[in-house]
Design an enzyme around this catalytic site. Structure first.
Site, PDB file in Angstrom:
ATOM      1  N   ARG A 116       1.144  -1.443   0.196  1.00 42.45           N
ATOM      2  CA  ARG A 116       0.109  -0.376   0.056  1.00 42.45           C
ATOM      3  C   ARG A 116       1.064   1.472   0.057  1.00 42.45           C
ATOM      4  NH1 ARG A 116      -1.545   2.285   4.205  1.00 42.45           N
ATOM      5  NH2 ARG A 116      -1.753   0.575   5.517  1.00 42.45           N
TER       6      ARG A 116
ATOM      7  N   TYR B 255     -17.472  12.568 -19.700  1.00 40.00           N
ATOM      8  CA  TYR B 255     -17.735  11.027 -19.407  1.00 40.00           C
ATOM      9  C   TYR B 255     -18.644  10.976 -18.328  1.00 40.00           C
ATOM     10  CZ  TYR B 255     -17.776   6.211 -17.602  1.00 40.00           C
ATOM     11  OH  TYR B 255     -17.770   5.152 -17.015  1.00 40.00           O
TER      12      TYR B 255
ATOM     13  N   ASP C 287      -8.124  14.766 -18.748  1.00 39.91           N
ATOM     14  CA  ASP C 287      -7.977  13.461 -18.966  1.00 39.91           C
ATOM     15  C   ASP C 287      -8.026  13.290 -20.586  1.00 39.91           C
ATOM     16  OD1 ASP C 287     -10.335  10.666 -19.005  1.00 39.91           O
ATOM     17  OD2 ASP C 287     -11.127  10.294 -17.715  1.00 39.91           O
TER      18      ASP C 287
ATOM     19  N   LYS D 223      -8.037   1.355 -20.671  1.00 43.98           N
ATOM     20  CA  LYS D 223      -8.175   0.957 -22.527  1.00 43.98           C
ATOM     21  C   LYS D 223      -7.613   1.316 -22.992  1.00 43.98           C
ATOM     22  CE  LYS D 223     -12.801   2.882 -20.721  1.00 43.98           C
ATOM     23  NZ  LYS D 223     -12.817   2.589 -19.517  1.00 43.98           N
TER      24      LYS D 223
HETATM   25  N1  PLP Z   1     -12.430   8.322 -18.333  1.00 49.45           N
HETATM   26  C1  PLP Z   1     -13.086   7.791 -19.664  1.00 49.45           C
HETATM   27  C2  PLP Z   1     -12.973   8.897 -20.698  1.00 49.45           C
HETATM   28  C3  PLP Z   1     -13.710   7.043 -19.737  1.00 49.45           C
HETATM   29  O1  PLP Z   1     -14.524   6.404 -20.545  1.00 49.45           O
HETATM   30  C4  PLP Z   1     -13.115   6.115 -18.660  1.00 49.45           C
HETATM   31  C5  PLP Z   1     -14.532   4.899 -18.332  1.00 49.45           C
HETATM   32  O2  PLP Z   1     -14.916   4.757 -19.080  1.00 49.45           O
HETATM   33  C6  PLP Z   1     -12.920   6.363 -16.794  1.00 49.45           C
HETATM   34  C7  PLP Z   1     -12.378   7.741 -17.108  1.00 49.45           C
HETATM   35  C8  PLP Z   1     -13.326   5.882 -16.007  1.00 49.45           C
HETATM   36  O3  PLP Z   1     -12.539   4.820 -15.699  1.00 49.45           O
HETATM   37  P1  PLP Z   1     -12.245   3.709 -15.570  1.00 49.45           P
HETATM   38  O4  PLP Z   1     -13.705   2.837 -15.126  1.00 49.45           O
HETATM   39  O5  PLP Z   1     -10.896   3.166 -15.004  1.00 49.45           O
HETATM   40  O6  PLP Z   1     -12.508   3.768 -13.624  1.00 49.45           O
END
Ligand code: PLP
Length: 394
Positions: free
Chosen positions: A54, A108, A180, A205
């Protein structure tokens, strides 16, 4: 060592000595390590070596080193998921009642819900803007936020904000800029080089690339990330060794995969835009896309592997039939895999937005999002167009 069975069972075969350097890093599953020397143990508890996973863990640390290098930043902190990474950035701002957080109105949906929840607890106020609008930098200056959380490229409409302009506005009012960058991945965009303080990835992803591990990263300067690292120790939202290992394996092929994903997506976008069954194709590499010019400046190596499109005259039931009609693609609510994934945006990535929020974002019921895979691009386009025709037969 004693030869009594109980002792033998616990201790035999627990050490390996070899000078060999494995080509592939080992997976370190031990949650805790021991030291023969107490001073070394003491130093390890301060984070100078691996003692408890951790605090710091070898596989997560290797991934952090690789992602920081890909993002062009000094440092990176890995998390158990992309959401955990986003939350860590929000928490690190120590917001007070009345502070303003700017976020995308068209990003998102789960991030939107998370930030709304976190803001409600701190008393901070969320202002949702279309950050790709030319007026966004001016609005940021007027709102004087503490944090601007951008998405570049946005999920699901593939809008591309001008990060350099957003960064200038943030600097003017002392706001932190977090981006992001999951959609382009660090292959397609290095957000910190364009002026962001934090570059965030859902490594689930493209970085992982094979849909077999959740994960998230935040990259930036060592100074900016110190608070996140300290908080992770208490929150415990660390990335496990198997996930870190699988993700690092994905990083090895990210550039070659992304080059192909970008080429395939451009081809699929073109094919879709030629079909009379499709009302509109959203792809930043099409000259008709509203952010095409910005995209040519802030995206490298192609316009990404994501395409979205509106089926002409379709409602939710038509889109659901489309999801059942694809034969090559899979109807799965994620992206970045080697195989093509399709999803109905309003009921999946934007599911947790209110109907009013979806409408303001321009996410209609006819919108399908495609993560374009590594199959033959004509096979992908044929499959999508045939499934649209099938769904719209009625
Ligand atoms: N940011 C974007 C643009 C996403 O499309 C997603 C998930 O689809 C996330 C963050 C969240 O990621 P996670 O599913 O790994 O928590």
């Amino acid at each position: 060592m004693s030869n009594k069975r109980k002792t033998v069972a616990v201790h035999a075969g627990s050490q390996m000595s070899s000078k060999a350097q494995p080509v592939v890093p080992a997976i370190h599953v031990s949650a805790v390590s021991y030291f023969d020397n107490s001073d070394e143990l003491d130093a390890a508890l301060d984070g100078k070596d691996y003692v408890y996973s951790r605090i710091a863990a070898p596989n997560a640390a290797l991934l952090e080193e690789a992602v920081a290098a890909m993002e062009g930043t000094e440092a990176c902190v890995a998390y158990a998921s992309g959401m955990a990474a986003l939350r860590a950035v929000f928490d690190a701002q120590n917001l007070k009642a009345g502070d303003v957080v700017v976020m995308p109105a068209d990003g998102y949906g789960v991030t939107r819900s998370l930030f709304k929840n976190l803001a409600a607890r701190t008393g901070a106020r969320i202002e949702a803007l279309i950050l790709s609008d030319a007026s966004a930098p001016e609005r940021i200056v007027a709102l004087r936020p503490k944090l601007v959380m951008a998405e570049s490229v946005t999920n699901p409409l593939l809008r591309v904000p001008d990060l350099r302009a957003l960064s200038r506005a943030c600097r003017e009012v002392g706001a932190a800029l977090a981006v992001d960058g999951t959609f382009p991945s660090p292959y397609g965009q290095r957000a910190c080089e364009l002026g962001a303080d934090y570059a965030i990835q859902s490594t689930t992803k493209w970085l992982n690339g094979h849909s077999d591990a959740l994960g998230g990263t935040v990259s930036g300067t060592r100074e900016k990330l110190a608070a996140l690292k300290a908080a992770r120790l208490f929150n415990g939202d660390v990335l496990g060794p198997f996930e870190a290992w699988l993700t690092l394996r994905g990083v090895r092929t990210l550039p070659v995969r992304m080059k192909a994903h970008c080429e395939h997506a451009a081809h699929v976008a073109k094919r879709l835009s030629e079909s009379s069954l499709i009302e509109r194709v959203h792809y930043p590499g099409l000259p008709g896309h509203p952010d095409y010019q910005v995209a040519t400046q802030v995206l490298e190596g192609g316009f990404g592997g994501m395409v979205a499109f509106d089926i002409r005259g379709a409602g939710r039931p038509d889109c659901f039939r489309f999801l059942e009609a694809v034969k090559l693609a899979r109807a799965a609510p994620s992206l970045g895999d080697v195989c093509t994934l399709v999803m109905h945006a309003a009921s999946a990535s934007a599911r947790r937005m209110t109907p009013e929020e979806r409408q303001a974002a321009g996410i209609g019921e006819s919108l399908i999002r495609v993560s374009v895979g590594l199959e033959d691009p004509d096979d992908i386009a044929d499959d999508l167009i045939a499934a649209v025709a099938e769904a719209m037969k009625r």
